[in-house]
Design a protein around this motif. Structure first.
Motif, mmCIF file in Angstrom:
data_model
loop_
_atom_site.group_PDB
_atom_site.id
_atom_site.type_symbol
_atom_site.label_atom_id
_atom_site.label_comp_id
_atom_site.label_asym_id
_atom_site.label_seq_id
_atom_site.Cartn_x
_atom_site.Cartn_y
_atom_site.Cartn_z
ATOM 1 N N PHE A 184 -0.571 3.183 -1.139
ATOM 2 C CA PHE A 184 -0.067 3.004 -2.427
ATOM 3 C C PHE A 184 -0.026 4.219 -3.465
ATOM 4 C CE2 PHE A 184 0.283 1.911 -6.938
ATOM 5 C CZ PHE A 184 1.636 1.319 -6.906
ATOM 6 N N LEU A 185 -0.902 5.100 -3.274
ATOM 7 C CA LEU A 185 -1.051 6.245 -4.006
ATOM 8 C C LEU A 185 0.148 7.314 -3.707
ATOM 9 C CD1 LEU A 185 -4.696 6.998 -3.827
ATOM 10 C CD2 LEU A 185 -3.317 5.854 -5.645
ATOM 11 N N LEU A 186 0.668 7.165 -2.348
ATOM 12 C CA LEU A 186 1.594 8.159 -1.876
ATOM 13 C C LEU A 186 2.926 7.516 -2.600
ATOM 14 C CD1 LEU A 186 0.876 8.671 1.973
ATOM 15 C CD2 LEU A 186 0.623 10.269 -0.070
ATOM 16 N N SER A 187 3.374 6.140 -2.512
ATOM 17 C CA SER A 187 4.286 5.606 -3.158
ATOM 18 C C SER A 187 4.486 5.881 -4.587
ATOM 19 C CB SER A 187 4.178 3.942 -2.757
ATOM 20 O OG SER A 187 4.079 3.683 -1.499
ATOM 21 N N TYR A 188 3.287 5.541 -5.142
ATOM 22 C CA TYR A 188 3.007 6.193 -6.704
ATOM 23 C C TYR A 188 3.584 7.498 -6.968
ATOM 24 C CZ TYR A 188 0.544 7.709 -10.905
ATOM 25 O OH TYR A 188 0.165 8.240 -12.220
ATOM 26 N N ALA A 189 2.986 8.389 -5.966
ATOM 27 C CA ALA A 189 3.661 9.897 -6.343
ATOM 28 C C ALA A 189 4.825 9.988 -6.144
ATOM 29 C CB ALA A 189 2.834 10.666 -5.361
#
Length: 246
Positions: A184-189
């Motif tokens: 999800f951190l990639l999606s957030y970025a």
């Protein structure tokens, strides 16, 4: 002119930007040109800065972890989180706001003060859609790739730093990258990048389109555009972090 009036004019501008372009072929050619100007020509600076800042993050983390009870893998973990969460999407977007924002404002502003925009409107062409929409699409669709490349090179720069400096091993660094990986951190970025890209393309366009005066006014508008785009990116970053990570 008050801030609320500027906001109103900005949203009125967006309403005209997203109307159907005049001709498909002309729009396609303009889009390819903007991808080259706003995207491809920014690859070099993003690659260079990402690689070395990633190395600096890993190096500073390693130098501050002098406790033998703290695992060296924490260096890779900290670098990964720092680069994905903040450095790549936010810091790189601020750099692009300076480089790309000044270009957009000056190019549109020059057309305004030389009455080229007036000529387009006299011919019945929606100047905002013709000039701004290709820039919006080029940045929104290309910048996620640019920022993803910045993430990869930042993490790679940290690994190279460890190997060359001997402060930590490449194996420990990779172990830290793999530890507690949250997709999800990639999606957030990427979500942040899309919103920042929209701001980078529209705020400078607004300042360029409504500039009044001569070449000096265009220069002042370019400075204002970069400042306001940076401020809005920082504010949006705060609220997006609250909404998506809390």
């Amino acid at each position: 002119m008050g801030y609320l009036e500027h906001v109103g004019k900005y949203f009125m501008m967006l309403g005209r930007v997203f109307k159907k372009p005049q001709k498909g072929k002309v729009f396609y050619e303009a889009l390819i040109k903007e991808i080259d100007e706003l995207g491809l020509k920014s690859l070099g600076i993003i690659m260079f800065i990402s690689f070395f800042i990633g190395g600096v993050i890993a190096l500073q983390t390693a130098l501050n972890l002098d406790n033998p009870f703290i695992p060296k893998s924490l260096i890779g973990f900290a670098a990964k989180r720092s680069i994905i969460l903040e450095f790549a999407p936010t810091f790189c977007s601020i750099i692009l706001a300076g480089k790309v924002g000044s270009y957009i404002t000056s190019s549109i502003g020059t057309m305004r003060v030389t009455e080229q925009i007036d000529a387009l409107e006299v011919m019945g062409i929606n100047a905002l859609s013709h000039l701004v929409l290709p820039k919006v699409i080029a940045t929104v669709f290309f910048y996620p790739f640019l920022i993803s490349l910045g993430m990869f090179l930042g993490i790679l720069g940290g690994w190279v730093t460890g190997v060359l400096s001997g402060l930590f091993s490449g194996a420990n660094y990779i172990e830290g990258i793999q530890t507690d990986f949250d997709p999800f951190l990639l999606s957030y970025a990427i979500i942040k990048t899309l919103i920042f890209a929209f701001l980078i393309s529209t705020v400078p366009s607004y300042h360029g389109y409504y500039v009044k005066g001569g070449s000096i006014a265009v220069g002042k508008a370019s400075t204002q555009a970069v400042v306001w785009t940076t401020i809005l990116i920082v504010i949006a970053n705060y609220f997006l972090t609250q909404m998506l990570l809390t």
